[in-house]
Design a protein around this motif. Sequence first.
Motif, short mmCIF file in Angstrom:
data_model
loop_
_atom_site.label_atom_id
_atom_site.label_comp_id
_atom_site.label_asym_id
_atom_site.label_seq_id
_atom_site.Cartn_x
_atom_site.Cartn_y
_atom_site.Cartn_z
N LEU A 23 0.78 -1.23 0.00
CA LEU A 23 0.00 0.00 0.00
C LEU A 23 0.82 1.28 0.00
O LEU A 23 0.29 2.36 -0.27
CB LEU A 23 -0.97 0.00 1.19
CG LEU A 23 -1.98 -1.16 1.22
CD1 LEU A 23 -2.98 -0.95 2.34
CD2 LEU A 23 -2.69 -1.30 -0.11
N VAL A 24 2.11 1.22 0.32
CA VAL A 24 2.94 2.44 0.26
C VAL A 24 2.98 2.94 -1.18
O VAL A 24 3.28 2.17 -2.10
CB VAL A 24 4.36 2.17 0.78
CG1 VAL A 24 5.26 3.37 0.53
CG2 VAL A 24 4.34 1.84 2.26
N GLY A 25 2.63 4.19 -1.38
CA GLY A 25 2.58 4.74 -2.72
C GLY A 25 1.34 4.33 -3.48
O GLY A 25 1.27 4.49 -4.71
N SER A 26 0.32 3.84 -2.77
CA SER A 26 -0.92 3.40 -3.40
C SER A 26 -2.11 4.01 -2.65
O SER A 26 -2.03 4.27 -1.45
CB SER A 26 -1.02 1.87 -3.37
OG SER A 26 -2.32 1.43 -3.69
N GLU A 27 -3.21 4.22 -3.36
CA GLU A 27 -4.42 4.76 -2.74
C GLU A 27 -5.33 3.66 -2.19
O GLU A 27 -6.34 3.94 -1.57
CB GLU A 27 -5.20 5.59 -3.76
CG GLU A 27 -4.47 6.84 -4.25
CD GLU A 27 -4.16 7.81 -3.12
OE1 GLU A 27 -5.03 7.97 -2.23
OE2 GLU A 27 -3.07 8.39 -3.13
N ALA A 28 -4.98 2.40 -2.43
CA ALA A 28 -5.83 1.29 -1.98
C ALA A 28 -5.84 1.20 -0.46
O ALA A 28 -4.94 1.70 0.22
CB ALA A 28 -5.34 -0.02 -2.59
N ASP A 29 -6.86 0.57 0.09
CA ASP A 29 -6.99 0.40 1.54
C ASP A 29 -6.77 -1.03 2.00
O ASP A 29 -6.80 -1.31 3.20
CB ASP A 29 -8.38 0.85 2.00
CG ASP A 29 -8.54 2.36 1.92
OD1 ASP A 29 -7.56 3.07 2.21
OD2 ASP A 29 -9.63 2.82 1.54
N SER A 30 -6.54 -1.96 1.06
CA SER A 30 -6.32 -3.34 1.44
C SER A 30 -5.57 -4.07 0.33
O SER A 30 -5.49 -3.59 -0.80
CB SER A 30 -7.64 -4.06 1.73
OG SER A 30 -8.42 -4.16 0.55
N PHE A 31 -5.01 -5.22 0.67
CA PHE A 31 -4.37 -6.08 -0.32
C PHE A 31 -4.43 -7.51 0.21
O PHE A 31 -4.83 -7.76 1.36
CB PHE A 31 -2.92 -5.65 -0.59
CG PHE A 31 -1.99 -5.79 0.59
CD1 PHE A 31 -1.18 -6.92 0.74
CD2 PHE A 31 -1.91 -4.79 1.56
CE1 PHE A 31 -0.33 -7.04 1.83
CE2 PHE A 31 -1.07 -4.92 2.65
CZ PHE A 31 -0.27 -6.06 2.78
N THR A 32 -4.02 -8.44 -0.63
CA THR A 32 -4.08 -9.85 -0.27
C THR A 32 -2.68 -10.39 -0.04
O THR A 32 -1.78 -10.19 -0.87
CB THR A 32 -4.78 -10.67 -1.36
OG1 THR A 32 -6.11 -10.17 -1.53
CG2 THR A 32 -4.85 -12.15 -0.97
N LEU A 33 -2.49 -11.10 1.07
CA LEU A 33 -1.23 -11.76 1.40
C LEU A 33 -1.53 -13.21 1.72
O LEU A 33 -2.23 -13.50 2.69
CB LEU A 33 -0.57 -11.08 2.61
CG LEU A 33 0.66 -11.77 3.20
CD1 LEU A 33 1.80 -11.80 2.20
CD2 LEU A 33 1.10 -11.08 4.50
N ASN A 34 -1.06 -14.12 0.87
CA ASN A 34 -1.30 -15.55 1.07
C ASN A 34 -2.79 -15.84 1.29
O ASN A 34 -3.18 -16.53 2.23
CB ASN A 34 -0.48 -16.07 2.25
CG ASN A 34 1.01 -16.05 1.97
OD1 ASN A 34 1.44 -16.32 0.85
ND2 ASN A 34 1.80 -15.71 2.98
N GLU A 35 -3.61 -15.25 0.42
CA GLU A 35 -5.06 -15.44 0.42
C GLU A 35 -5.75 -14.90 1.67
O GLU A 35 -6.89 -15.26 1.97
CB GLU A 35 -5.42 -16.93 0.22
CG GLU A 35 -4.88 -17.49 -1.10
CD GLU A 35 -5.25 -18.95 -1.30
OE1 GLU A 35 -5.82 -19.55 -0.37
OE2 GLU A 35 -4.99 -19.46 -2.40
N ARG A 36 -5.07 -14.02 2.39
CA ARG A 36 -5.66 -13.35 3.55
C ARG A 36 -5.67 -11.85 3.28
O ARG A 36 -4.72 -11.30 2.73
CB ARG A 36 -4.87 -13.64 4.82
CG ARG A 36 -4.82 -15.12 5.22
CD ARG A 36 -3.81 -15.35 6.32
NE ARG A 36 -2.46 -15.04 5.86
CZ ARG A 36 -1.39 -15.00 6.67
NH1 ARG A 36 -1.55 -15.20 7.96
NH2 ARG A 36 -0.21 -14.73 6.18
N THR A 37 -6.74 -11.19 3.68
CA THR A 37 -6.86 -9.75 3.45
C THR A 37 -6.13 -8.97 4.54
O THR A 37 -6.30 -9.24 5.73
CB THR A 37 -8.34 -9.32 3.43
OG1 THR A 37 -8.99 -9.99 2.34
CG2 THR A 37 -8.46 -7.81 3.23
#
Length: 391
Positions: free
Chosen positions: A279-293
Amino acid sequence: MGKTLIAGARLFDGERFQDGKALVIAEGKVEALVPEAEIAVRSDVRWLEGGILAPGFIDVQVNGGGGRLLNNDPSIGTFATIAEAHRQYGTTALMPTLITASREVTHAALAEAARACRTLDGILGLHLEGPHLAPAKRGAHLAELMRPMEDSDVDALCRAAQSVPVLHVTVAAEQVTADQVERLAKAGIIVSLGHTNATCEAAQALFAAGARGVTHLFNAMSGLSHRAPGLVGAALENGDVWCGIIADGHHADPVALRVALRAKRGPGRMFYVTDAMALVGSEADSFTLNERTVQRETGMVCSRLVLEDGTLAGSDLDMATAIRFGVEALDLPVEESLKMASAYPALYLGIAGERGFLKPGLCADFVHLGDDLSVQEVFVAGRPLTPRPAV
Protein backbone atom coordinates in the motif's frame (compact mmCIF):
# COMPACT_ATOMS: atom_id res chain seq x y z
CA MET A 1 27.73 14.92 -19.97
CA GLY A 2 28.40 18.21 -18.22
CA LYS A 3 28.66 18.91 -14.55
CA THR A 4 25.76 19.69 -12.24
CA LEU A 5 26.25 22.09 -9.34
CA ILE A 6 23.73 22.31 -6.49
CA ALA A 7 23.93 24.79 -3.64
CA GLY A 8 21.79 26.67 -1.16
CA ALA A 9 20.94 23.89 1.31
CA ARG A 10 22.73 22.48 4.34
CA LEU A 11 24.78 19.57 3.05
CA PHE A 12 24.83 16.38 5.12
CA ASP A 13 27.53 14.08 3.74
CA GLY A 14 26.39 10.97 5.62
CA GLU A 15 28.60 11.65 8.63
CA ARG A 16 28.23 15.34 9.42
CA PHE A 17 26.80 18.62 8.19
CA GLN A 18 29.05 20.65 5.92
CA ASP A 19 27.49 24.10 5.96
CA GLY A 20 28.28 26.48 3.14
CA LYS A 21 29.22 23.66 0.77
CA ALA A 22 27.91 22.91 -2.72
CA LEU A 23 27.63 19.57 -4.45
CA VAL A 24 29.38 18.97 -7.76
CA ILE A 25 28.01 16.05 -9.82
CA ALA A 26 29.61 14.54 -12.93
CA GLU A 27 28.59 11.38 -14.80
CA GLY A 28 26.15 10.30 -12.11
CA LYS A 29 28.67 10.47 -9.28
CA VAL A 30 29.73 12.99 -6.67
CA GLU A 31 32.80 14.76 -8.00
CA ALA A 32 33.42 17.19 -5.15
CA LEU A 33 32.05 19.22 -2.27
CA VAL A 34 33.18 22.82 -2.69
CA PRO A 35 32.63 26.07 -0.78
CA GLU A 36 29.63 27.95 -2.12
CA ALA A 37 31.75 31.09 -2.30
CA GLU A 38 33.81 29.48 -5.07
CA ILE A 39 30.82 29.07 -7.37
CA ALA A 40 28.65 32.04 -6.35
CA VAL A 41 29.21 33.91 -9.64
CA ARG A 42 28.60 30.94 -11.93
CA SER A 43 25.42 30.89 -13.99
CA ASP A 44 25.08 27.08 -14.11
CA VAL A 45 24.48 26.57 -10.38
CA ARG A 46 21.09 25.40 -9.20
CA TRP A 47 20.35 27.27 -5.98
CA LEU A 48 17.97 25.68 -3.50
CA GLU A 49 16.00 27.70 -0.99
CA GLY A 50 17.30 26.19 2.24
CA GLY A 51 16.58 22.77 3.66
CA ILE A 52 18.96 19.80 3.75
CA LEU A 53 20.73 17.81 1.04
CA ALA A 54 21.27 14.27 2.31
CA PRO A 55 22.29 10.91 0.84
CA GLY A 56 19.47 8.88 -0.68
CA PHE A 57 17.85 6.52 1.80
CA ILE A 58 18.58 2.77 1.77
CA ASP A 59 15.92 0.29 2.89
CA VAL A 60 16.98 -3.25 3.82
CA GLN A 61 13.43 -4.64 4.15
CA VAL A 62 10.74 -3.75 1.60
CA ASN A 63 7.98 -6.24 0.87
CA GLY A 64 6.07 -4.13 -1.60
CA GLY A 65 4.88 -0.75 -2.81
CA GLY A 66 2.83 0.92 -5.51
CA GLY A 67 0.05 -1.63 -5.03
CA ARG A 68 2.27 -4.66 -5.65
CA LEU A 69 3.72 -7.25 -3.29
CA LEU A 70 6.78 -9.33 -4.11
CA ASN A 71 5.22 -12.51 -2.69
CA ASN A 72 2.21 -12.19 -4.97
CA ASP A 73 4.25 -11.66 -8.13
CA PRO A 74 8.03 -12.11 -7.90
CA SER A 75 8.61 -10.66 -11.37
CA ILE A 76 10.96 -7.97 -12.60
CA GLY A 77 7.93 -5.74 -13.11
CA THR A 78 7.17 -5.95 -9.39
CA PHE A 79 10.78 -5.11 -8.54
CA ALA A 80 10.50 -2.00 -10.74
CA THR A 81 7.17 -0.91 -9.26
CA ILE A 82 8.41 -1.28 -5.69
CA ALA A 83 11.53 0.78 -6.39
CA GLU A 84 9.53 3.51 -8.12
CA ALA A 85 6.94 3.69 -5.35
CA HIS A 86 9.53 4.21 -2.62
CA ARG A 87 11.75 6.58 -4.60
CA GLN A 88 9.29 9.46 -4.13
CA TYR A 89 9.87 9.15 -0.36
CA GLY A 90 13.65 9.49 -0.72
CA THR A 91 14.56 5.80 -0.88
CA THR A 92 16.96 5.52 -3.80
CA ALA A 93 18.21 1.99 -3.08
CA LEU A 94 16.46 -0.96 -1.48
CA MET A 95 16.33 -4.67 -0.83
CA PRO A 96 13.02 -6.12 -2.08
CA THR A 97 11.93 -8.67 0.50
CA LEU A 98 10.22 -12.02 0.07
CA ILE A 99 8.56 -13.31 3.21
CA THR A 100 8.11 -17.04 3.85
CA ALA A 101 7.12 -18.67 0.58
CA SER A 102 7.20 -21.99 -1.26
CA ARG A 103 10.38 -23.29 -2.85
CA GLU A 104 9.04 -22.42 -6.29
CA VAL A 105 8.28 -18.80 -5.42
CA THR A 106 11.62 -18.42 -3.64
CA HIS A 107 13.54 -19.75 -6.65
CA ALA A 108 11.60 -17.42 -8.98
CA ALA A 109 12.36 -14.41 -6.78
CA LEU A 110 16.08 -15.24 -6.74
CA ALA A 111 16.18 -15.52 -10.53
CA GLU A 112 14.28 -12.26 -11.05
CA ALA A 113 16.40 -10.47 -8.46
CA ALA A 114 19.52 -11.28 -10.50
CA ARG A 115 17.86 -9.73 -13.57
CA ALA A 116 16.59 -6.72 -11.64
CA CYS A 117 20.01 -5.93 -10.19
CA ARG A 118 21.45 -5.84 -13.72
CA THR A 119 18.74 -3.71 -15.31
CA LEU A 120 16.94 -1.54 -12.73
CA ASP A 121 18.09 1.51 -10.78
CA GLY A 122 18.10 1.15 -7.03
CA ILE A 123 17.65 -2.62 -6.70
CA LEU A 124 20.54 -3.79 -4.52
CA GLY A 125 19.68 -7.47 -4.20
CA LEU A 126 17.14 -9.60 -2.38
CA HIS A 127 16.13 -10.14 1.23
CA LEU A 128 14.69 -13.58 1.98
CA GLU A 129 12.75 -13.34 5.25
CA GLY A 130 12.05 -17.04 5.53
CA PRO A 131 11.17 -19.83 5.11
CA HIS A 132 13.64 -20.94 7.81
CA LEU A 133 11.77 -19.22 10.64
CA ALA A 134 10.13 -20.45 13.85
CA PRO A 135 6.36 -21.09 13.68
CA ALA A 136 6.04 -19.94 17.29
CA LYS A 137 7.09 -16.46 16.13
CA ARG A 138 5.40 -16.51 12.74
CA GLY A 139 3.72 -13.09 12.86
CA ALA A 140 1.90 -12.68 9.54
CA HIS A 141 3.96 -15.46 7.87
CA LEU A 142 2.43 -18.84 7.08
CA ALA A 143 3.68 -21.38 9.64
CA GLU A 144 2.98 -24.32 7.31
CA LEU A 145 5.65 -23.06 4.89
CA MET A 146 8.34 -22.72 7.56
CA ARG A 147 10.94 -25.47 7.72
CA PRO A 148 14.48 -26.27 8.88
CA MET A 149 17.31 -25.30 6.58
CA GLU A 150 18.80 -28.21 4.67
CA ASP A 151 22.25 -28.48 3.15
CA SER A 152 20.62 -28.27 -0.29
CA ASP A 153 19.16 -24.89 0.73
CA VAL A 154 22.62 -23.67 1.70
CA ASP A 155 24.00 -24.85 -1.66
CA ALA A 156 21.22 -23.06 -3.56
CA LEU A 157 21.75 -19.81 -1.67
CA CYS A 158 25.50 -19.92 -2.19
CA ARG A 159 24.93 -20.36 -5.94
CA ALA A 160 22.42 -17.50 -5.99
CA ALA A 161 24.91 -15.22 -4.23
CA GLN A 162 27.11 -15.41 -7.32
CA SER A 163 24.50 -13.53 -9.39
CA VAL A 164 22.61 -11.46 -6.78
CA PRO A 165 25.03 -8.71 -5.64
CA VAL A 166 23.61 -8.44 -2.11
CA LEU A 167 21.80 -11.48 -0.73
CA HIS A 168 20.32 -11.16 2.76
CA VAL A 169 18.58 -13.99 4.61
CA THR A 170 16.64 -13.88 7.87
CA VAL A 171 16.66 -17.17 9.78
CA ALA A 172 15.55 -18.49 13.17
CA ALA A 173 18.01 -20.12 15.54
CA GLU A 174 15.62 -23.08 15.80
CA GLN A 175 15.85 -23.80 12.07
CA VAL A 176 19.58 -23.51 11.28
CA THR A 177 22.92 -24.76 12.55
CA ALA A 178 26.04 -22.75 13.25
CA ASP A 179 27.83 -24.61 10.44
CA GLN A 180 25.13 -23.56 7.97
CA VAL A 181 25.35 -19.93 9.06
CA GLU A 182 29.12 -20.06 8.72
CA ARG A 183 28.86 -21.43 5.18
CA LEU A 184 26.40 -18.72 4.17
CA ALA A 185 28.52 -15.96 5.67
CA LYS A 186 31.68 -17.24 3.96
CA ALA A 187 29.78 -17.10 0.64
CA GLY A 188 29.18 -13.39 1.22
CA ILE A 189 25.54 -13.76 2.26
CA ILE A 190 24.32 -11.46 5.03
CA VAL A 191 22.66 -13.55 7.73
CA SER A 192 20.21 -11.96 10.16
CA LEU A 193 18.28 -13.53 13.04
CA GLY A 194 14.55 -13.02 13.32
CA HIS A 195 11.17 -14.67 13.92
CA THR A 196 12.77 -16.77 16.63
CA ASN A 197 12.53 -17.71 20.29
CA ALA A 198 16.31 -17.97 20.48
CA THR A 199 17.98 -17.88 23.85
CA CYS A 200 20.70 -15.33 24.35
CA GLU A 201 23.28 -18.12 24.25
CA ALA A 202 21.93 -19.59 21.00
CA ALA A 203 21.91 -16.16 19.38
CA GLN A 204 25.48 -15.43 20.47
CA ALA A 205 26.61 -18.75 19.00
CA LEU A 206 25.12 -17.83 15.62
CA PHE A 207 26.64 -14.34 15.79
CA ALA A 208 30.00 -16.02 16.39
CA ALA A 209 29.35 -18.21 13.34
CA GLY A 210 28.83 -15.16 11.12
CA ALA A 211 25.30 -13.79 11.56
CA ARG A 212 25.56 -9.99 11.35
CA GLY A 213 22.12 -8.60 12.05
CA VAL A 214 18.72 -8.80 13.71
CA THR A 215 15.53 -8.36 11.71
CA HIS A 216 13.08 -5.78 13.10
CA LEU A 217 14.35 -5.65 16.68
CA PHE A 218 11.71 -6.51 19.33
CA ASN A 219 9.21 -7.87 16.80
CA ALA A 220 8.70 -11.65 16.51
CA MET A 221 11.62 -12.54 18.77
CA SER A 222 12.51 -13.51 22.33
CA GLY A 223 12.52 -10.38 24.47
CA LEU A 224 14.81 -9.04 27.15
CA SER A 225 14.16 -10.08 30.72
CA HIS A 226 16.41 -10.09 33.76
CA ARG A 227 17.26 -13.81 33.73
CA ALA A 228 16.68 -14.55 30.05
CA PRO A 229 18.10 -11.76 27.88
CA GLY A 230 16.85 -13.44 24.69
CA LEU A 231 17.66 -12.27 21.19
CA VAL A 232 16.98 -8.64 22.11
CA GLY A 233 19.58 -8.73 24.88
CA ALA A 234 22.11 -10.58 22.72
CA ALA A 235 21.72 -8.06 19.89
CA LEU A 236 22.08 -5.00 22.10
CA GLU A 237 25.07 -6.45 23.94
CA ASN A 238 27.02 -7.57 20.86
CA GLY A 239 28.98 -4.75 19.24
CA ASP A 240 29.33 -6.60 15.94
CA VAL A 241 25.58 -6.89 15.38
CA TRP A 242 23.35 -4.44 13.49
CA CYS A 243 19.65 -4.05 14.26
CA GLY A 244 16.86 -2.98 11.95
CA ILE A 245 13.90 -1.22 13.56
CA ILE A 246 10.42 -0.35 12.27
CA ALA A 247 9.93 3.21 13.54
CA ASP A 248 6.21 3.62 12.85
CA GLY A 249 4.69 3.94 16.32
CA HIS A 250 2.97 0.54 15.96
CA HIS A 251 5.66 -2.14 15.92
CA ALA A 252 7.56 -0.94 19.00
CA ASP A 253 6.77 1.59 21.69
CA PRO A 254 8.96 4.70 21.50
CA VAL A 255 10.11 4.08 25.08
CA ALA A 256 11.46 0.65 24.12
CA LEU A 257 13.22 2.10 21.09
CA ARG A 258 14.75 4.97 23.09
CA VAL A 259 16.06 2.51 25.68
CA ALA A 260 17.49 0.27 22.95
CA LEU A 261 19.18 3.19 21.20
CA ARG A 262 20.93 4.14 24.43
CA ALA A 263 21.85 0.53 25.24
CA LYS A 264 23.17 -0.61 21.86
CA ARG A 265 26.86 -1.40 21.95
CA GLY A 266 28.81 -0.25 18.87
CA PRO A 267 30.23 -0.18 16.30
CA GLY A 268 27.14 -2.02 15.03
CA ARG A 269 24.19 0.34 15.13
CA MET A 270 20.42 0.46 14.72
CA PHE A 271 18.99 1.49 11.36
CA TYR A 272 15.51 2.07 9.97
CA VAL A 273 13.66 -0.45 7.83
CA THR A 274 10.13 0.13 6.60
CA ASP A 275 8.96 -3.51 6.29
CA ALA A 276 6.62 -1.82 3.82
CA MET A 277 3.79 -3.67 2.14
CA ALA A 278 1.94 -3.06 -1.13
CA LEU A 279 0.00 0.00 0.00
CA VAL A 280 2.94 2.44 0.26
CA GLY A 281 2.58 4.74 -2.72
CA SER A 282 -0.92 3.40 -3.40
CA GLU A 283 -4.42 4.76 -2.74
CA ALA A 284 -5.83 1.29 -1.98
CA ASP A 285 -6.99 0.40 1.54
CA SER A 286 -6.32 -3.34 1.44
CA PHE A 287 -4.37 -6.08 -0.32
CA THR A 288 -4.08 -9.85 -0.27
CA LEU A 289 -1.23 -11.76 1.40
CA ASN A 290 -1.30 -15.55 1.07
CA GLU A 291 -5.06 -15.44 0.42
CA ARG A 292 -5.66 -13.35 3.55
CA THR A 293 -6.86 -9.75 3.45
CA VAL A 294 -4.62 -7.11 5.01
CA GLN A 295 -6.47 -3.92 5.90
CA ARG A 296 -5.13 -0.38 6.30
CA GLU A 297 -6.18 1.34 9.54
CA THR A 298 -5.52 4.99 10.33
CA GLY A 299 -2.70 5.72 12.79
CA MET A 300 -1.04 8.81 14.22
CA VAL A 301 2.40 8.52 12.58
CA CYS A 302 1.30 6.35 9.68
CA SER A 303 -1.42 3.81 9.04
CA ARG A 304 -1.17 0.31 10.50
CA LEU A 305 -1.71 -2.85 8.46
CA VAL A 306 -3.50 -5.76 10.11
CA LEU A 307 -4.95 -9.16 9.35
CA GLU A 308 -8.53 -9.91 10.31
CA ASP A 309 -7.40 -11.16 13.74
CA GLY A 310 -5.48 -7.93 14.43
CA THR A 311 -2.00 -9.32 13.73
CA LEU A 312 0.35 -6.68 12.34
CA ALA A 313 1.18 -7.51 8.72
CA GLY A 314 4.16 -5.42 7.72
CA SER A 315 3.87 -1.65 7.66
CA ASP A 316 2.58 1.34 5.73
CA LEU A 317 5.78 3.22 6.56
CA ASP A 318 8.05 5.15 4.24
CA MET A 319 11.62 6.08 5.09
CA ALA A 320 11.05 9.84 5.27
CA THR A 321 8.35 9.30 7.89
CA ALA A 322 10.70 7.05 9.87
CA ILE A 323 13.34 9.81 9.93
CA ARG A 324 10.84 12.33 11.25
CA PHE A 325 9.63 9.81 13.85
CA GLY A 326 13.22 9.35 15.00
CA VAL A 327 13.65 13.07 15.60
CA GLU A 328 10.23 13.75 17.08
CA ALA A 329 9.54 10.57 19.11
CA LEU A 330 12.96 9.04 19.73
CA ASP A 331 14.81 12.27 20.64
CA LEU A 332 17.47 11.68 17.98
CA PRO A 333 19.56 14.51 16.54
CA VAL A 334 18.73 15.11 12.88
CA GLU A 335 22.13 13.86 11.75
CA GLU A 336 21.75 10.56 13.65
CA SER A 337 18.28 9.98 12.26
CA LEU A 338 19.61 10.61 8.75
CA LYS A 339 22.47 8.16 9.33
CA MET A 340 19.94 5.49 10.31
CA ALA A 341 18.37 5.81 6.86
CA SER A 342 21.53 5.92 4.75
CA ALA A 343 25.01 5.49 6.25
CA TYR A 344 24.18 2.69 8.68
CA PRO A 345 22.26 0.47 6.23
CA ALA A 346 25.06 1.04 3.68
CA LEU A 347 27.66 -0.08 6.19
CA TYR A 348 25.55 -3.08 7.20
CA LEU A 349 25.07 -4.19 3.60
CA GLY A 350 28.74 -3.64 2.74
CA ILE A 351 28.04 -1.01 0.06
CA ALA A 352 29.42 2.08 1.81
CA GLY A 353 32.03 2.38 -0.94
CA GLU A 354 29.18 3.04 -3.39
CA ARG A 355 26.22 4.57 -1.53
CA GLY A 356 25.03 6.00 1.76
CA PHE A 357 27.33 9.04 1.75
CA LEU A 358 27.87 12.16 -0.36
CA LYS A 359 31.57 11.83 -0.99
CA PRO A 360 33.71 12.02 -4.13
CA GLY A 361 33.42 8.92 -6.29
CA LEU A 362 30.15 7.68 -4.78
CA CYS A 363 26.78 7.43 -6.50
CA ALA A 364 25.02 10.80 -6.70
CA ASP A 365 21.70 9.65 -5.23
CA PHE A 366 20.44 12.25 -2.79
CA VAL A 367 17.38 13.90 -1.31
CA HIS A 368 16.44 17.53 -0.75
CA LEU A 369 14.52 17.81 2.52
CA GLY A 370 12.65 20.78 3.88
CA ASP A 371 13.38 22.17 7.31
CA ASP A 372 10.53 19.94 8.57
CA LEU A 373 12.29 16.91 7.02
CA SER A 374 9.63 16.50 4.34
CA VAL A 375 10.88 15.33 0.95
CA GLN A 376 11.06 18.21 -1.52
CA GLU A 377 12.95 16.52 -4.34
CA VAL A 378 14.77 13.28 -5.06
CA PHE A 379 17.85 12.94 -7.27
CA VAL A 380 19.02 9.68 -8.86
CA ALA A 381 22.52 9.68 -10.39
CA GLY A 382 22.41 13.47 -10.08
CA ARG A 383 19.16 13.81 -12.05
CA PRO A 384 16.00 15.14 -10.37
CA LEU A 385 12.87 13.04 -10.49
CA THR A 386 9.89 14.46 -12.32
CA PRO A 387 7.47 15.47 -10.99
CA ARG A 388 8.88 16.63 -7.69
CA PRO A 389 7.46 14.88 -4.63
CA ALA A 390 5.94 16.68 -1.68
CA VAL A 391 5.82 14.05 1.06
